[in-house]
Motif scaffolding. Structure first.
Motif, short mmCIF file in Angstrom:
data_model
loop_
_atom_site.label_atom_id
_atom_site.label_comp_id
_atom_site.label_asym_id
_atom_site.label_seq_id
_atom_site.Cartn_x
_atom_site.Cartn_y
_atom_site.Cartn_z
N GLY A 147 0.83 -1.20 0.00
CA GLY A 147 0.00 0.00 0.00
C GLY A 147 0.86 1.25 0.00
N LEU A 148 0.28 2.40 0.29
CA LEU A 148 0.98 3.69 0.29
C LEU A 148 1.61 3.99 -1.07
CD1 LEU A 148 2.75 3.40 3.79
CD2 LEU A 148 0.61 4.59 3.28
N ASP A 149 0.97 3.52 -2.12
CA ASP A 149 1.43 3.75 -3.50
C ASP A 149 2.78 3.13 -3.82
OD1 ASP A 149 -0.83 5.17 -4.15
OD2 ASP A 149 0.04 7.09 -3.55
N PHE A 150 3.24 2.18 -3.01
CA PHE A 150 4.53 1.53 -3.30
C PHE A 150 4.43 0.72 -4.58
CE2 PHE A 150 7.61 -2.03 -2.33
CZ PHE A 150 8.76 -1.27 -2.49
N GLU A 151 3.33 -0.05 -4.71
CA GLU A 151 3.15 -0.90 -5.89
C GLU A 151 2.20 -0.20 -6.85
OE1 GLU A 151 2.06 -1.83 -2.77
OE2 GLU A 151 3.09 -3.66 -2.14
N SER A 152 2.74 0.77 -7.58
CA SER A 152 1.87 1.56 -8.46
C SER A 152 1.34 0.73 -9.63
CB SER A 152 2.64 2.78 -8.97
OG SER A 152 3.88 2.36 -9.48
N TRP A 153 1.99 -0.41 -9.88
CA TRP A 153 1.59 -1.29 -10.98
C TRP A 153 0.49 -2.28 -10.57
CZ3 TRP A 153 2.97 -5.57 -8.30
CH2 TRP A 153 4.04 -5.42 -7.40
N MET A 154 0.13 -2.28 -9.29
CA MET A 154 -0.78 -3.31 -8.78
C MET A 154 -2.20 -3.24 -9.33
SD MET A 154 -0.76 -6.04 -6.98
CE MET A 154 0.40 -6.14 -5.60
N PRO A 155 -2.83 -2.05 -9.40
CA PRO A 155 -4.21 -2.02 -9.91
C PRO A 155 -4.33 -2.64 -11.30
CG PRO A 155 -3.62 0.09 -8.92
CD PRO A 155 -2.35 -0.73 -8.96
N ARG A 156 -3.34 -2.34 -12.15
CA ARG A 156 -3.34 -2.86 -13.53
C ARG A 156 -3.18 -4.39 -13.52
NH1 ARG A 156 1.21 -2.66 -16.85
NH2 ARG A 156 2.28 -1.30 -15.40
N LEU A 157 -2.29 -4.87 -12.65
CA LEU A 157 -2.05 -6.32 -12.56
C LEU A 157 -3.29 -7.05 -12.03
CD1 LEU A 157 -0.12 -8.76 -12.72
CD2 LEU A 157 0.63 -8.20 -10.39
N LYS A 158 -3.91 -6.48 -11.00
CA LYS A 158 -5.10 -7.12 -10.42
C LYS A 158 -6.21 -7.22 -11.45
CE LYS A 158 -5.98 -4.69 -6.77
NZ LYS A 158 -6.37 -4.13 -5.47
N LYS A 159 -6.33 -6.17 -12.23
CA LYS A 159 -7.36 -6.14 -13.26
C LYS A 159 -7.07 -7.22 -14.32
CE LYS A 159 -9.96 -2.88 -16.00
NZ LYS A 159 -9.76 -1.77 -16.94
N ALA A 160 -5.82 -7.26 -14.74
CA ALA A 160 -5.45 -8.25 -15.76
C ALA A 160 -5.67 -9.67 -15.25
CB ALA A 160 -3.99 -8.06 -16.16
N ALA A 161 -5.42 -9.89 -13.95
CA ALA A 161 -5.55 -11.23 -13.37
C ALA A 161 -7.00 -11.54 -13.00
CB ALA A 161 -4.65 -11.34 -12.14
N GLY A 162 -7.84 -10.54 -12.97
CA GLY A 162 -9.20 -10.74 -12.49
C GLY A 162 -9.20 -11.23 -11.05
N PHE A 163 -8.29 -10.70 -10.25
CA PHE A 163 -8.13 -11.20 -8.87
C PHE A 163 -9.37 -10.89 -8.03
CE2 PHE A 163 -6.71 -10.56 -4.43
CZ PHE A 163 -6.29 -11.85 -4.17
N LYS A 164 -9.91 -11.95 -7.39
CA LYS A 164 -11.12 -11.77 -6.58
C LYS A 164 -10.91 -12.31 -5.17
CE LYS A 164 -14.42 -10.85 -10.02
NZ LYS A 164 -13.44 -10.78 -11.09
N GLY A 165 -9.67 -12.60 -4.80
CA GLY A 165 -9.41 -13.17 -3.48
C GLY A 165 -9.36 -12.11 -2.39
N GLN A 166 -8.78 -12.54 -1.26
CA GLN A 166 -8.66 -11.66 -0.09
C GLN A 166 -7.43 -10.78 -0.27
OE1 GLN A 166 -10.49 -11.85 2.85
NE2 GLN A 166 -9.20 -10.42 4.00
N GLU A 167 -7.62 -9.47 -0.18
CA GLU A 167 -6.45 -8.59 -0.28
C GLU A 167 -6.08 -8.03 1.09
OE1 GLU A 167 -6.44 -5.49 -3.25
OE2 GLU A 167 -4.37 -4.96 -2.72
N ILE A 168 -4.80 -8.14 1.41
CA ILE A 168 -4.29 -7.59 2.67
C ILE A 168 -3.37 -6.43 2.34
CG2 ILE A 168 -2.92 -8.05 4.75
CD1 ILE A 168 -3.56 -11.07 4.33
N VAL A 169 -3.74 -5.23 2.76
CA VAL A 169 -2.85 -4.07 2.61
C VAL A 169 -2.11 -3.94 3.94
CG1 VAL A 169 -2.68 -1.60 2.13
CG2 VAL A 169 -4.40 -2.99 0.95
N ALA A 170 -0.84 -4.39 3.94
CA ALA A 170 -0.14 -4.62 5.20
C ALA A 170 0.11 -3.36 6.01
CB ALA A 170 1.19 -5.33 4.92
N SER A 171 0.22 -2.22 5.34
CA SER A 171 0.57 -0.99 6.06
C SER A 171 -0.65 -0.31 6.71
CB SER A 171 1.24 0.02 5.12
OG SER A 171 0.29 0.51 4.18
N GLN A 172 -1.83 -0.89 6.52
CA GLN A 172 -3.04 -0.24 7.02
C GLN A 172 -2.95 0.03 8.53
OE1 GLN A 172 -6.72 -2.35 6.01
NE2 GLN A 172 -7.25 -0.46 4.96
N GLY A 173 -3.15 1.28 8.92
CA GLY A 173 -3.16 1.63 10.33
C GLY A 173 -1.83 2.19 10.85
N ILE A 174 -0.78 2.20 10.04
CA ILE A 174 0.48 2.80 10.51
C ILE A 174 0.37 4.33 10.46
CG2 ILE A 174 1.89 0.84 9.68
CD1 ILE A 174 2.77 3.68 7.83
#
Ligand SMILES: [Zn+2]
Length: 330
Positions: free
Chosen positions: A88-115
């Motif tokens: 998270g925190l925009d580190f993986e700026s390529w992730m939205p595009r990859l998730k879309k291409a993969a059609g990912f529907k699983g559980q997503e954990i954004v590890a930095s949430q709450g820092i």
């Protein structure tokens, strides 16, 4: 045509032609298939999940997530995963595009949430023409610093894992997410997370104690990119980065001249290389200023297995040992 566009086209092609039903590959009794965006999250997830998970990283050891370009094979890998762990925190700026291409529907954990997100101090190491941070905080960050990789960086410092207290929050988020995806083993995830957090707590206390012994005049060092802001904040050091928040930008001749001047004037004793970056800039700075190369720090990636930093705890210990050795030598 750039690699970005080629890869993008390949990813879109994959999304259109793939016939793999999502979530069909996890059989009961098999390890939970997890994809982690980079090697540090892979290790944190392994520590919490143990034998119950099988974690693959997208960006592997010694890899640079800032300039990463996912392959169609990795999109397929993500498509088959039940859980995705990202920073998270925009580190993986390529992730939205990859998730879309993969059609990912699983559980997503954004590890930095709450820092507590690190506020970027204006003008401190970010005043280059191509930086990704301070000057743009809170403003439009979408127009002038896309260097052909097809992504941009937001106003937040994403390198939160470098403060061990933040890693504890990461671990809690990962344990919670794994328990949601695999409720039958929730108690085991919780137990393993608790044991690991005890080790992280001891590591954090030990770092505080060891860095407190460094004289105030010797607490400033030079590093390649601005990856150690959280570390500096937690353990009382000051890092002057040659590049900005991302590894994408290159300092100009004027930036380098200013840096040479700063290193001389502030009598900065040590310069640290990084496992993910080209060492030549800093070697040049060392030659021009006489400041010693203090060693190599692990910033955004672990070392390969068998190396000195193949787990998160080993990485933090290796960085601390390298820094302390150089800071105490003078
Ligand atoms: Zn970085």
């Amino acid at each position: 045509m750039s690699n970005f566009y080629l890869n993008r086209r390949a990813l879109l092609g994959l999304a259109l032609t793939s016939a793999l039903p999502v979530g069909s590959v996890w059989a009961a009794g098999q390890p939970l298939p997890v994809v982690a965006s980079f090697s540090i999250l892979q290790d944190l997830t392994r520590q919490v999940g143990g034998d119950l998970v099988s974690v693959s990283p997208l960006v592997g050891p010694d890899g640079d997530a800032h300039v990463f370009e996912p392959t169609p094979q990795q999109a397929r890998q993500l498509q088959q995963a039940k859980v995705l762990v990202s920073n998270g925190l925009d580190f993986e700026s390529w992730m939205p595009r990859l998730k879309k291409a993969a059609g990912f529907k699983g559980q997503e954990i954004v590890a930095s949430q709450g820092i507590a997100v690190r506020a970027l101090p204006k003008g401190q190491g970010h005043d280059h023409g191509h930086d990704h941070g301070a000057d743009k905080a809170g403003h439009d960050h979408d127009h002038d610093h896309d260097h052909g990789h097809g992504h941009n960086h937001g106003p937040n410092d994403p390198h939160a894992w470098q403060d061990v207290k933040n890693a504890i929050i990461y671990v809690r988020n990962i344990a919670k997410g794994l328990a949601t995806a695999d409720p039958a083993n929730a108690a085991q995830y919780d137990k393993q997370a608790t044991q690991y957090i005890a080790r992280l707590t001891a590591l954090d206390a030990s770092l505080r104690q060891r860095f407190a012994a460094v004289p105030a005049a010797r607490r400033t060092v030079v590093s390649t990119h601005d990856a150690f802001g959280y570390f500096a904040q937690a353990y009382g050091l000051r890092f002057v980065p040659v590049r900005g928040l991302s590894t994408e930008s290159e300092p100009s001749a004027r930036d380098m001249a200013a840096l040479v001047k700063q290193v001389r004037e502030e009598r900065i004793g040590a310069i640290f290389l990084e496992n993910i970056s080209d060492p030549r800039l800093l070697e040049q700075l060392s030659r021009e200023t006489g400041a010693a190369i203090g060693g190599r720090l692990y910033s955004d990636a672990l070392s390969p297995a068998g190396g000195p930093a193949s787990t998160y705890i080993d990485m933090v210990e290796a960085n601390a040992a390298t820094l302390l050795k150089a800071l105490q030598a003078g």
